[in-house]
Write a protein that holds these residues in place. Structure first.
Motif, mmCIF file in Angstrom:
data_model
loop_
_atom_site.group_PDB
_atom_site.id
_atom_site.type_symbol
_atom_site.label_atom_id
_atom_site.label_comp_id
_atom_site.label_asym_id
_atom_site.label_seq_id
_atom_site.Cartn_x
_atom_site.Cartn_y
_atom_site.Cartn_z
ATOM 1 N N ALA A 195 8.560 1.883 -0.697
ATOM 2 C CA ALA A 195 9.097 3.215 -0.448
ATOM 3 C C ALA A 195 9.819 3.752 -1.681
ATOM 4 O O ALA A 195 10.218 4.910 -1.701
ATOM 5 C CB ALA A 195 10.052 3.192 0.747
ATOM 6 N N PRO A 198 14.243 -0.193 0.601
ATOM 7 C CA PRO A 198 13.429 0.213 1.754
ATOM 8 C C PRO A 198 11.927 0.047 1.504
ATOM 9 O O PRO A 198 11.454 0.160 0.366
ATOM 10 C CB PRO A 198 13.788 1.695 1.912
ATOM 11 C CG PRO A 198 14.035 2.154 0.506
ATOM 12 C CD PRO A 198 14.620 0.962 -0.232
ATOM 13 N N TYR A 199 11.196 -0.222 2.583
ATOM 14 C CA TYR A 199 9.733 -0.301 2.542
ATOM 15 C C TYR A 199 9.179 0.450 3.754
ATOM 16 O O TYR A 199 9.797 0.454 4.825
ATOM 17 C CB TYR A 199 9.244 -1.761 2.598
ATOM 18 C CG TYR A 199 9.572 -2.557 1.369
ATOM 19 C CD1 TYR A 199 8.655 -2.683 0.330
ATOM 20 C CD2 TYR A 199 10.807 -3.190 1.236
ATOM 21 C CE1 TYR A 199 8.966 -3.415 -0.802
ATOM 22 C CE2 TYR A 199 11.122 -3.914 0.099
ATOM 23 C CZ TYR A 199 10.196 -4.033 -0.918
ATOM 24 O OH TYR A 199 10.506 -4.749 -2.040
ATOM 25 N N TYR A 200 8.019 1.071 3.574
ATOM 26 C CA TYR A 200 7.344 1.726 4.687
ATOM 27 C C TYR A 200 6.493 0.711 5.450
ATOM 28 O O TYR A 200 5.958 -0.240 4.863
ATOM 29 C CB TYR A 200 6.414 2.838 4.192
ATOM 30 C CG TYR A 200 7.114 4.071 3.702
ATOM 31 C CD1 TYR A 200 7.924 4.828 4.545
ATOM 32 C CD2 TYR A 200 6.945 4.516 2.385
ATOM 33 C CE1 TYR A 200 8.555 5.975 4.088
ATOM 34 C CE2 TYR A 200 7.569 5.656 1.921
ATOM 35 C CZ TYR A 200 8.375 6.380 2.777
ATOM 36 O OH TYR A 200 8.995 7.517 2.319
ATOM 37 N N GLU A 242 3.136 0.956 7.754
ATOM 38 C CA GLU A 242 2.047 1.843 8.172
ATOM 39 C C GLU A 242 1.196 1.121 9.211
ATOM 40 O O GLU A 242 0.744 0.001 8.964
ATOM 41 C CB GLU A 242 1.191 2.212 6.959
ATOM 42 C CG GLU A 242 0.004 3.100 7.277
ATOM 43 C CD GLU A 242 -0.851 3.340 6.047
ATOM 44 O OE1 GLU A 242 -1.945 2.738 5.942
ATOM 45 O OE2 GLU A 242 -0.409 4.112 5.167
ATOM 46 N N TYR A 295 2.974 1.340 17.797
ATOM 47 C CA TYR A 295 3.851 1.721 16.684
ATOM 48 C C TYR A 295 4.670 2.954 17.052
ATOM 49 O O TYR A 295 5.899 2.983 16.885
ATOM 50 C CB TYR A 295 2.981 1.985 15.454
ATOM 51 C CG TYR A 295 3.707 2.398 14.192
ATOM 52 C CD1 TYR A 295 4.005 1.461 13.207
ATOM 53 C CD2 TYR A 295 4.049 3.732 13.952
ATOM 54 C CE1 TYR A 295 4.634 1.834 12.027
ATOM 55 C CE2 TYR A 295 4.686 4.115 12.784
ATOM 56 C CZ TYR A 295 4.972 3.168 11.819
ATOM 57 O OH TYR A 295 5.593 3.541 10.653
ATOM 58 N N ARG A 322 8.726 3.288 17.577
ATOM 59 C CA ARG A 322 9.447 4.299 16.796
ATOM 60 C C ARG A 322 10.276 5.212 17.702
ATOM 61 O O ARG A 322 11.462 5.442 17.471
ATOM 62 C CB ARG A 322 8.442 5.138 16.003
ATOM 63 C CG ARG A 322 9.021 6.313 15.242
ATOM 64 C CD ARG A 322 7.927 7.283 14.860
ATOM 65 N NE ARG A 322 7.322 7.896 16.050
ATOM 66 C CZ ARG A 322 6.132 8.504 16.055
ATOM 67 N NH1 ARG A 322 5.408 8.540 14.951
ATOM 68 N NH2 ARG A 322 5.668 9.039 17.155
ATOM 69 N N ASN A 338 12.125 6.591 10.797
ATOM 70 C CA ASN A 338 12.398 7.550 9.732
ATOM 71 C C ASN A 338 11.318 8.620 9.803
ATOM 72 O O ASN A 338 10.184 8.400 9.376
ATOM 73 C CB ASN A 338 12.403 6.856 8.377
ATOM 74 C CG ASN A 338 12.866 7.765 7.260
ATOM 75 O OD1 ASN A 338 12.262 8.792 6.997
ATOM 76 N ND2 ASN A 338 13.946 7.390 6.594
ATOM 77 N N GLY A 384 7.663 7.790 10.878
ATOM 78 C CA GLY A 384 7.339 6.410 10.549
ATOM 79 C C GLY A 384 8.448 5.427 10.868
ATOM 80 O O GLY A 384 9.510 5.769 11.385
ATOM 81 N N VAL A 389 10.634 2.313 8.960
ATOM 82 C CA VAL A 389 11.022 1.798 7.651
ATOM 83 C C VAL A 389 11.742 0.477 7.840
ATOM 84 O O VAL A 389 12.560 0.334 8.748
ATOM 85 C CB VAL A 389 11.945 2.800 6.920
ATOM 86 C CG1 VAL A 389 12.527 2.181 5.659
ATOM 87 C CG2 VAL A 389 11.183 4.067 6.571
ATOM 88 N N GLU A 429 14.280 -1.963 5.865
ATOM 89 C CA GLU A 429 15.189 -1.993 4.727
ATOM 90 C C GLU A 429 15.716 -3.412 4.539
ATOM 91 O O GLU A 429 16.324 -3.970 5.461
ATOM 92 C CB GLU A 429 16.355 -1.028 4.947
ATOM 93 C CG GLU A 429 15.922 0.422 5.061
ATOM 94 C CD GLU A 429 17.062 1.323 5.500
ATOM 95 O OE1 GLU A 429 17.804 1.822 4.624
ATOM 96 O OE2 GLU A 429 17.220 1.530 6.716
#
Length: 273
Positions: free
Chosen positions: A24, A111-113, A115, A124, A128, A156, A159, A161, A163
């Motif tokens: 991210a 942070p990372y996304y 998908e 998913y 969320r 987020n 999506g 995220v 962290e």
């Protein structure tokens, strides 16, 4: 487009959601320098030289060593390290759900996304939306490269995220810093002036208003140097420390001084309009 670091899953209870982990934060785009010989500008190379025999050592003849006492080492083979590394599960294993306010902001790191794969999009979206509605975040463990990381999973936008979090022992305790005691109280006039100054500078936070222009200026300066132009001299003077004796007067003068313009494009457009 960002490339997936790994393809794995989010797991909690008996639920498994196939996902991809993506960065991210953009890769390091800082200006990098090489060390040169000042006399002829030849680039310097690192040479592996043994401090005992004095010979230059080829990479194939090196081994890692752990210094267990001053000047005393034990060799450590790659297969030994591999056997001790955590198993690369390529999953975000949620172990609990907590309020985000319970997490010290100093613990947050990178942070990372996440998908979703096509087969996991509905689950998913459900996770969320459930996290958004409950106000909770998932506390998980994530294996990245060779280390197990503590992490927080949160919604987020559209999506999810994840962290990475620092472990508590990695944070320097505030007790190690020389700070004013809680008993050091400000005088009424100082507090009133400080509160007025804060109130005058309050605005809605928009990250687009701010820009780190150091890299831009540095690249421009280096390109100019490469074309033979003389280096520009800095006109910035270091700020002087505020004398405690005239603190109230400084605060009052600050109220009459316009706040510094932010460097972001939106701020410049507003100033021009």
């Amino acid at each position: 487009m960002a490339h997936a670091i790994w393809t794995g899953s989010i797991s909690f209870g008996l639920v498994t959601i196939p996902v991809k982990l993506l960065p991210a934060v953009r890769a390091d785009e800082d200006v990098h320098f090489h060390y040169l010989h000042a006399k002829d500008r030849g680039r310097l190379k690192n040479v592996r030289r043994c401090e005992i025999c004095g010979k230059e050592i080829a990479w194939k003849d090196t081994v890692r060593g752990f210094e267990y006492a001053k000047g005393e080492y034990i060799p450590v083979e790659d297969n030994e390290l591999k056997s001790l590394r955590p198993e690369a599960t390529q999953s975000v294993e949620i172990q609990a759900f907590v309020d985000r306010t319970e997490i010290d902001p100093m613990l947050f790191d990178t942070p990372y996304y996440l998908e979703p794969e096509k087969s996991g999009r509905h689950a998913y979206a459900l996770l969320r939306d459930a996290l958004s509605k409950s106000g909770k975040v998932g506390i998980a463990q994530v294996i990245l490269r060779t280390r197990a990381h503590l992490a927080a999973l949160s919604p987020n936008g559209r999506g999810l995220v994840v962290e990475l979090l620092h472990y508590p022992h990695e944070i320097v305790a505030a007790t190690e810093i020389d700070l004013p005691p809680a008993s050091e109280k400000a005088r009424a006039g100082e507090m009133k002036a400080a509160e007025m100054l804060i109130g005058a500078m309050v605005k809605r936070f928009d990250p687009g208003d701010y820009k780190d222009d150091y890299e831009e200026k540095l690249r421009a300066a280096l390109e100019a140097r490469a074309k033979g132009e003389p280096p520009a001299r800095s006109k910035v003077k270091p700020a002087k420390a505020t004398n405690v004796v005239d603190l109230v007067e400084v605060l009052k003068r600050s109220l009459k001084t316009p706040p510094p313009a932010t460097a972001g494009p939106r701020a410049r457009r507003r100033a021009a309009s």
